[in-house]
Motif scaffolding. Sequence first.
Motif, PDB file in Angstrom:
ATOM      1  N   ARG A 110       0.828  -1.207   0.000  1.00 51.08           N
ATOM      2  CA  ARG A 110       0.000   0.000   0.000  1.00 51.08           C
ATOM      3  C   ARG A 110       0.868   1.265   0.000  1.00 51.08           C
ATOM      4  O   ARG A 110       0.618   2.198  -0.773  1.00 51.08           O
ATOM      5  CB  ARG A 110      -0.941  -0.014   1.212  1.00 51.08           C
ATOM      6  N   LEU A 111       1.901   1.300   0.847  1.00 50.45           N
ATOM      7  CA  LEU A 111       2.793   2.456   0.913  1.00 50.45           C
ATOM      8  C   LEU A 111       3.566   2.636  -0.390  1.00 50.45           C
ATOM      9  O   LEU A 111       3.756   3.764  -0.852  1.00 50.45           O
ATOM     10  CB  LEU A 111       3.759   2.325   2.098  1.00 50.45           C
ATOM     11  N   CYS A 112       3.994   1.527  -0.981  1.00 45.67           N
ATOM     12  CA  CYS A 112       4.717   1.613  -2.256  1.00 45.67           C
ATOM     13  C   CYS A 112       3.810   2.146  -3.363  1.00 45.67           C
ATOM     14  O   CYS A 112       4.231   2.987  -4.161  1.00 45.67           O
ATOM     15  CB  CYS A 112       5.284   0.253  -2.651  1.00 45.67           C
ATOM     16  N   ARG A 113       2.579   1.663  -3.397  1.00 44.02           N
ATOM     17  CA  ARG A 113       1.618   2.164  -4.398  1.00 44.02           C
ATOM     18  C   ARG A 113       1.412   3.672  -4.245  1.00 44.02           C
ATOM     19  O   ARG A 113       1.352   4.404  -5.233  1.00 44.02           O
ATOM     20  CB  ARG A 113       0.271   1.447  -4.275  1.00 44.02           C
ATOM     21  N   ALA A 114       1.306   4.127  -2.997  1.00 42.77           N
ATOM     22  CA  ALA A 114       1.130   5.562  -2.730  1.00 42.77           C
ATOM     23  C   ALA A 114       2.349   6.345  -3.213  1.00 42.77           C
ATOM     24  O   ALA A 114       2.212   7.400  -3.841  1.00 42.77           O
ATOM     25  CB  ALA A 114       0.899   5.789  -1.238  1.00 42.77           C
ATOM     26  N   ALA A 115       3.536   5.823  -2.949  1.00 40.70           N
ATOM     27  CA  ALA A 115       4.770   6.489  -3.378  1.00 40.70           C
ATOM     28  C   ALA A 115       4.858   6.549  -4.903  1.00 40.70           C
ATOM     29  O   ALA A 115       5.255   7.562  -5.475  1.00 40.70           O
ATOM     30  CB  ALA A 115       5.980   5.753  -2.810  1.00 40.70           C
ATOM     31  N   ILE A 116       4.446   5.452  -5.553  1.00 42.40           N
ATOM     32  CA  ILE A 116       4.500   5.372  -7.016  1.00 42.40           C
ATOM     33  C   ILE A 116       3.488   6.325  -7.656  1.00 42.40           C
ATOM     34  O   ILE A 116       3.748   6.904  -8.707  1.00 42.40           O
ATOM     35  CB  ILE A 116       4.295   3.905  -7.474  1.00 42.40           C
ATOM     36  N   GLU A 117       2.337   6.506  -6.996  1.00 39.65           N
ATOM     37  CA  GLU A 117       1.354   7.472  -7.505  1.00 39.65           C
ATOM     38  C   GLU A 117       1.938   8.885  -7.510  1.00 39.65           C
ATOM     39  O   GLU A 117       1.655   9.676  -8.410  1.00 39.65           O
ATOM     40  CB  GLU A 117       0.070   7.446  -6.665  1.00 39.65           C
ATOM     41  N   LEU A 118       2.762   9.181  -6.521  1.00 38.46           N
ATOM     42  CA  LEU A 118       3.413  10.494  -6.451  1.00 38.46           C
ATOM     43  C   LEU A 118       4.570  10.579  -7.446  1.00 38.46           C
ATOM     44  O   LEU A 118       4.850  11.646  -7.976  1.00 38.46           O
ATOM     45  CB  LEU A 118       3.943  10.757  -5.031  1.00 38.46           C
ATOM     46  N   SER A 143      12.170   3.997  -8.387  1.00 42.67           N
ATOM     47  CA  SER A 143      12.601   2.599  -8.576  1.00 42.67           C
ATOM     48  C   SER A 143      12.625   1.800  -7.268  1.00 42.67           C
ATOM     49  O   SER A 143      12.252   0.633  -7.239  1.00 42.67           O
ATOM     50  CB  SER A 143      13.972   2.552  -9.244  1.00 42.67           C
ATOM     51  N   ARG A 144      13.042   2.452  -6.173  1.00 43.64           N
ATOM     52  CA  ARG A 144      13.131   1.765  -4.873  1.00 43.64           C
ATOM     53  C   ARG A 144      11.753   1.257  -4.424  1.00 43.64           C
ATOM     54  O   ARG A 144      11.640   0.167  -3.885  1.00 43.64           O
ATOM     55  CB  ARG A 144      13.703   2.751  -3.853  1.00 43.64           C
ATOM     56  N   ALA A 145      10.720   2.064  -4.666  1.00 44.37           N
ATOM     57  CA  ALA A 145       9.357   1.662  -4.287  1.00 44.37           C
ATOM     58  C   ALA A 145       8.897   0.465  -5.123  1.00 44.37           C
ATOM     59  O   ALA A 145       8.268  -0.465  -4.596  1.00 44.37           O
ATOM     60  CB  ALA A 145       8.394   2.835  -4.445  1.00 44.37           C
ATOM     61  N   TRP A 146       9.214   0.474  -6.412  1.00 44.17           N
ATOM     62  CA  TRP A 146       8.857  -0.670  -7.273  1.00 44.17           C
ATOM     63  C   TRP A 146       9.564  -1.944  -6.797  1.00 44.17           C
ATOM     64  O   TRP A 146       8.951  -3.016  -6.746  1.00 44.17           O
ATOM     65  CB  TRP A 146       9.240  -0.375  -8.726  1.00 44.17           C
ATOM     66  N   ALA A 147      10.833  -1.830  -6.443  1.00 45.27           N
ATOM     67  CA  ALA A 147      11.605  -2.998  -5.994  1.00 45.27           C
ATOM     68  C   ALA A 147      11.066  -3.549  -4.679  1.00 45.27           C
ATOM     69  O   ALA A 147      10.897  -4.766  -4.515  1.00 45.27           O
ATOM     70  CB  ALA A 147      13.081  -2.630  -5.843  1.00 45.27           C
ATOM     71  N   LEU A 148      10.777  -2.640  -3.754  1.00 47.61           N
ATOM     72  CA  LEU A 148      10.247  -3.038  -2.447  1.00 47.61           C
ATOM     73  C   LEU A 148       8.885  -3.710  -2.620  1.00 47.61           C
ATOM     74  O   LEU A 148       8.586  -4.718  -1.981  1.00 47.61           O
ATOM     75  CB  LEU A 148      10.139  -1.788  -1.573  1.00 47.61           C
ATOM     76  N   MET A 149       8.061  -3.142  -3.501  1.00 50.12           N
ATOM     77  CA  MET A 149       6.737  -3.705  -3.753  1.00 50.12           C
ATOM     78  C   MET A 149       6.839  -5.107  -4.357  1.00 50.12           C
ATOM     79  O   MET A 149       6.088  -6.006  -3.989  1.00 50.12           O
ATOM     80  CB  MET A 149       5.926  -2.795  -4.676  1.00 50.12           C
ATOM     81  N   ALA A 150       7.796  -5.298  -5.252  1.00 52.50           N
ATOM     82  CA  ALA A 150       7.978  -6.608  -5.885  1.00 52.50           C
ATOM     83  C   ALA A 150       8.235  -7.684  -4.834  1.00 52.50           C
ATOM     84  O   ALA A 150       7.628  -8.757  -4.865  1.00 52.50           O
ATOM     85  CB  ALA A 150       9.142  -6.556  -6.880  1.00 52.50           C
ATOM     86  N   THR A 151       9.116  -7.389  -3.890  1.00 50.71           N
ATOM     87  CA  THR A 151       9.446  -8.356  -2.838  1.00 50.71           C
ATOM     88  C   THR A 151       8.249  -8.598  -1.921  1.00 50.71           C
ATOM     89  O   THR A 151       7.945  -9.746  -1.589  1.00 50.71           O
ATOM     90  CB  THR A 151      10.674  -7.876  -2.044  1.00 50.71           C
ATOM     91  N   ALA A 152       7.558  -7.543  -1.534  1.00 48.37           N
ATOM     92  CA  ALA A 152       6.380  -7.684  -0.659  1.00 48.37           C
ATOM     93  C   ALA A 152       5.290  -8.497  -1.359  1.00 48.37           C
ATOM     94  O   ALA A 152       4.643  -9.348  -0.726  1.00 48.37           O
ATOM     95  CB  ALA A 152       5.855  -6.315  -0.249  1.00 48.37           C
ATOM     96  N   GLN A 153       5.099  -8.274  -2.650  1.00 50.13           N
ATOM     97  CA  GLN A 153       4.086  -9.034  -3.406  1.00 50.13           C
ATOM     98  C   GLN A 153       4.453 -10.515  -3.449  1.00 50.13           C
ATOM     99  O   GLN A 153       3.593 -11.373  -3.250  1.00 50.13           O
ATOM    100  CB  GLN A 153       3.966  -8.486  -4.837  1.00 50.13           C
ATOM    101  N   ARG A 154       5.727 -10.805  -3.693  1.00 48.26           N
ATOM    102  CA  ARG A 154       6.148 -12.204  -3.751  1.00 48.26           C
ATOM    103  C   ARG A 154       5.977 -12.888  -2.394  1.00 48.26           C
ATOM    104  O   ARG A 154       5.494 -14.021  -2.318  1.00 48.26           O
ATOM    105  CB  ARG A 154       7.598 -12.306  -4.219  1.00 48.26           C
ATOM    106  N   GLN A 166       6.053   8.049 -10.490  1.00 52.05           N
ATOM    107  CA  GLN A 166       6.064   6.819 -11.302  1.00 52.05           C
ATOM    108  C   GLN A 166       7.459   6.208 -11.432  1.00 52.05           C
ATOM    109  O   GLN A 166       7.598   5.023 -11.677  1.00 52.05           O
ATOM    110  CB  GLN A 166       5.551   7.133 -12.721  1.00 52.05           C
ATOM    111  N   ASP A 167       8.492   7.049 -11.297  1.00 54.12           N
ATOM    112  CA  ASP A 167       9.873   6.610 -11.556  1.00 54.12           C
ATOM    113  C   ASP A 167      10.659   6.298 -10.285  1.00 54.12           C
ATOM    114  O   ASP A 167      11.890   6.274 -10.303  1.00 54.12           O
ATOM    115  CB  ASP A 167      10.609   7.687 -12.368  1.00 54.12           C
TER     116      ASP A 167
END
Length: 187
Positions: free
Chosen positions: A14-22, A27-38, A24-25
Amino acid sequence: GMLSDTRKNDTVIRLCRAAIELDQDYSRAWALMATAQRMRLYATGDGDNGAIAASRALALDANLAAAHAAKCGILAAGGDYAAAEAELAIAMSLDPESIDVHRDAARLCFHQRRFEDAIRHWERISTLMEGDYASGALIITCHTALGDMDAVRRVAERTIARAEKVVAAEPDNGSAMGSMVTCLIAL
């Protein structure tokens, strides 16, 4: 442990999605989200395996160790250990002191039953994160598999001491309590 871990992963996503909405680029939020999703998929059996988020992180920043670590985890979960090892080597060379990288390295070694190597990576996390108790049960599992009961006792005592501090501060921390129980059983 599983329930609080799932809740923790949901919060991270949820926090990563919020950061990405602010941004899009980011990268750290995308990487963190990938691990949390897995990790969430592994714990609950539903959701995304993080591959899309990991690819996005790598496209944005090919030199982000956490993104290569996330990709390593996804490849390993799919059984492609050779490709996972290659991603891990890149991640390690980019940031040898990254907790994310050591965590995925430890998991990969553990899946391959390379227990000494897994212990080395989890012990590194234990050193890098002073209050880390989560690695304790995993290190104990490895030492048990290797039949090293002196090491089991040593790690269990250290982990209980760390988890007790957390429980004193957060009495409803189920994850810390679970670690203590695992260690007491091991002792």
